[in-house]
Design an enzyme around this catalytic site. Sequence first.
Site, PDB file in Angstrom:
ATOM      1  N   LYS A 122      -0.413  -4.779   3.827  1.00 14.76           N
ATOM      2  CA  LYS A 122      -1.842  -4.820   4.105  1.00 14.76           C
ATOM      3  C   LYS A 122      -2.432  -6.078   3.471  1.00 14.76           C
ATOM      4  CE  LYS A 122      -4.439  -1.315   3.748  1.00 14.76           C
ATOM      5  NZ  LYS A 122      -5.087  -1.831   4.969  1.00 14.76           N
ATOM      6  N   GLU A 159      -8.615  -1.864  -1.111  1.00 12.72           N
ATOM      7  CA  GLU A 159      -7.909  -0.878  -0.282  1.00 12.72           C
ATOM      8  C   GLU A 159      -6.892  -0.122  -1.132  1.00 12.72           C
ATOM      9  OE1 GLU A 159      -8.264  -3.215   3.986  1.00 12.72           O
ATOM     10  OE2 GLU A 159      -6.468  -3.519   2.795  1.00 12.72           O
TER      11      GLU A 159
HETATM   12  C1  5RP Z   1      -7.351  -5.656   5.694  1.00 11.93           C
HETATM   13  C2  5RP Z   1      -6.168  -4.908   6.134  1.00 11.93           C
HETATM   14  C3  5RP Z   1      -6.153  -4.391   7.527  1.00 11.93           C
HETATM   15  O1  5RP Z   1      -5.946  -3.023   7.507  1.00 11.93           O
HETATM   16  C4  5RP Z   1      -5.045  -5.049   8.279  1.00 11.93           C
HETATM   17  O2  5RP Z   1      -5.179  -6.450   8.195  1.00 11.93           O
HETATM   18  C5  5RP Z   1      -5.032  -4.626   9.747  1.00 11.93           C
HETATM   19  O3  5RP Z   1      -6.128  -5.183  10.404  1.00 11.93           O
HETATM   20  P1  5RP Z   1      -6.455  -4.902  11.921  1.00 11.93           P
HETATM   21  O4  5RP Z   1      -6.832  -3.469  12.036  1.00 11.93           O
HETATM   22  O5  5RP Z   1      -7.581  -5.844  12.223  1.00 11.93           O
HETATM   23  O6  5RP Z   1      -5.230  -5.232  12.740  1.00 11.93           O
HETATM   24  O7  5RP Z   1      -5.232  -4.679   5.412  1.00 11.93           O
HETATM   25  O8  5RP Z   1      -7.187  -6.160   4.400  1.00 11.93           O
END
Ligand code: 5RP
Length: 230
Positions: free
Chosen positions: A107, A116
């Site tokens: 992530k 997160e």
């Molecule tokens: C943000 C994250 C998001 O969950 C990850 O990048 C996925 O993003 P998306 O739903 O736009 O594909 O970790 O820090």
Amino acid sequence: MYCLNHLRGSEMTQDESKRKAAEGALEYIKDVSILGVGTGSTVNHFIDCLADFNLTQDIQGAVSSSIATTERLKKIGVPVMELAESGNLDVYVDGADEVNPLKQLIKGGGGALTREKIIAGASAKFVCIVDQSKTVDVLGKFPLPIEVIPMARSYIAREMVKLGGQPIWRENYITDNGCEIIDVHNMEIMEPLALEKAVNNLAGVVSVGIFGLRPADVVLVAKETGVETL
Ligand code: 5RP
């Protein structure tokens, strides 16, 4: 849209898949009064679903993992609370950049990895919503984000080279915590827990985007055939 779908044989777009995964998460938030909400385009669909299905009144509040998510939640009338006042949460809904069969994740593509990780750690159930493109056998094709204290950036980059990666500084990017991000390319992460611990131990690392010590509890993968639960 009709023409495009016709040409594609009605294949779902990635965006449509993200919406499907987001709808799947609604099942997990029944009777949840304070919800943890992640960051990214899939989570934006989830927030849209809360509004589209008139669920905002059922939610007392949300703990948000980013300024962007906070703004979006406020727009649909969901009060945003601090984790310090909410206490631990029952459910956290978030997306991911990669998911392996053990529900370990990468992530941080959206830069919100530290908040997160904190909310995931403070939640009883982490529901991860992804489209099928995010599923992998081995983590690491997606560049591994590491949030760092700015003065440690070059030092940590050199340490990541020693660990076999190719670090690239996310230029002109400052996280919501006032820190910087290094994206480490070409890591084949065979032992996510060991690497997560090793990188966490480097002085100057705020957090690393491997979610192995606290993986997802449920992963909802949107596929052509429906939403599959891991
Ligand atoms: C943000 C994250 C998001 O969950 C990850 O990048 C996925 O993003 P998306 O739903 O736009 O594909 O970790 O820090």
